[in-house]
Design a protein around this motif. Structure first.
Motif: not given
Length: 322
Positions: A157, A176-177, A179-181, A276, A309, A311, A316
């Motif tokens: 990433d 992963h995308l 989870r990121r979004d 998380r 991450l 952030t 988060y």
């Protein structure tokens, strides 16, 4: 309610049906808590119409490159028919124009397997880390020396540009995308629906051919399971090796072979996964979460969280809690 995030899958002759299907399956399964779809997935090509696959049937791309102007994410699956030719040939003009449309619209770009050759030929991987199938990694590195090719990982990433390894690693990239979004809970729900692990351990280094171990050969699996039950403890490499009744050196070698990672990197990732989960699902304080996940202090948690991450734990939680 905002419109669903549009994911465009840009396919070419020789596309692998599995890679096209997994993008539709995973993003299409992502739902908000009220059941609203979070993504819309559309298949496109440089011109709409039938597209050959590497199987004995074609697929139909209903959209042309114009849809890329609306997409927020553009995924480029592999084409074994075309990709490695891009190591010595220029990117076709129609494909370059399609990617220009996506970039001008601000879409993030992602590739599956040897689709990385397209992004490399386009130039968007220059000065970045990237991955591809381990069998093609050396060729990608030789053809594009400005790209830092990492053949050991399942995906990379780099913010607005992402790459993934062989076909099934496209699942890891899509999760992963998501989870990121939308957070770990949404990605875990998609994984449950699709009956895949929400996060695979290690990298593709574990899939490179090695001599088959003899039955009864020592494994680090039990020590990894034990570590997951003791994340709050101040675990050391020696502690993990002791659980497997191995020397530290032998344990580290076996661990790398089985997971593609060092033990301490694996441990940090599992602690971040647990953090998380707590941030999304509980009201525990940051101090409490840091202690429960084995980071010791909120300063250490923030450091590792930002490094992984980009952030803070607080931000988060604000984005993904509930």
């Amino acid at each position: 309610m905002p419109a669903p995030h549009l994911v465009a899958v840009l396919i070419r002759d020789g596309v692998l049906p599995m890679e096209l299907g997994l993008v539709h399956q995973l993003f299409g399964s992502a739902r908000a808590t009220d059941g609203t779809p979070l993504y819309t997935v559309r298949t496109c090509a440089t011109r709409p119409g039938p597209v050959r696959t590497d199987a004995d049937f074609p697929v139909y791309a209903p959209h042309g490159p114009e849809i890329l102007a609306e997409a927020r994410t553009v995924l480029v699956p592999a084409s074994h028919e075309q990709d490695e030719r891009l190591a010595t040939e220029p990117l076709p003009a129609d494909l370059r124009a399609a990617l220009d449309t996506a970039r001008e619209a601000g879409a993030r770009l992602a590739s599956v397997c040897t689709g990385a050759f397209v992004l490399a030929a386009y130039g968007t991987l220059d000065g970045r880390r990237a991955t591809t199938h381990w069998l093609s990694a050396d060729r990608l590195a030789r053809a594009h020396p400005r790209v830092e090719v990492d053949a050991d990982v399942l995906y990379v990433d780099e913010g607005e540009v992402l790459t993934s390894a062989g076909e099934a690693a496209g699942i890891d990239l899509c999760l992963h995308l998501i989870r990121r979004d939308h957070g770990a809970a949404t990605a875990a729900d998609v994984a449950r629906r699709t009956v895949v692990p929400p996060h695979r351990e290690g990298g593709q280094a574990q899939y490179i051919r090695r001599p088959v171990p003899e039955p009864g050969t020592a494994s680090t699996a039990a020590s990894r399971a034990w570590a997951l039950d003791h994340l709050a403890d101040p675990l050391t490499l020696a502690d993990l090796a002791a659980q497997a009744t191995m020397s530290v050196r032998t344990y580290t070698r076996h661990f790398r072979q089985e997971t593609g990672q060092t033990p301490l990197r694996w441990l940090t990732q599992r602690r971040l996964d647990r953090a998380r989960q707590y941030l999304e699902e509980t009201d525990h304080t940051i101090d409490h979460i840091a202690d429960a996940c084995g980071f010791g202090t909120d300063v250490s948690l923030r450091h590792h969280f930002h490094a992984a991450l980009g952030t803070t734990p607080r931000n988060y939680r604000a984005a993904f809690r509930g």
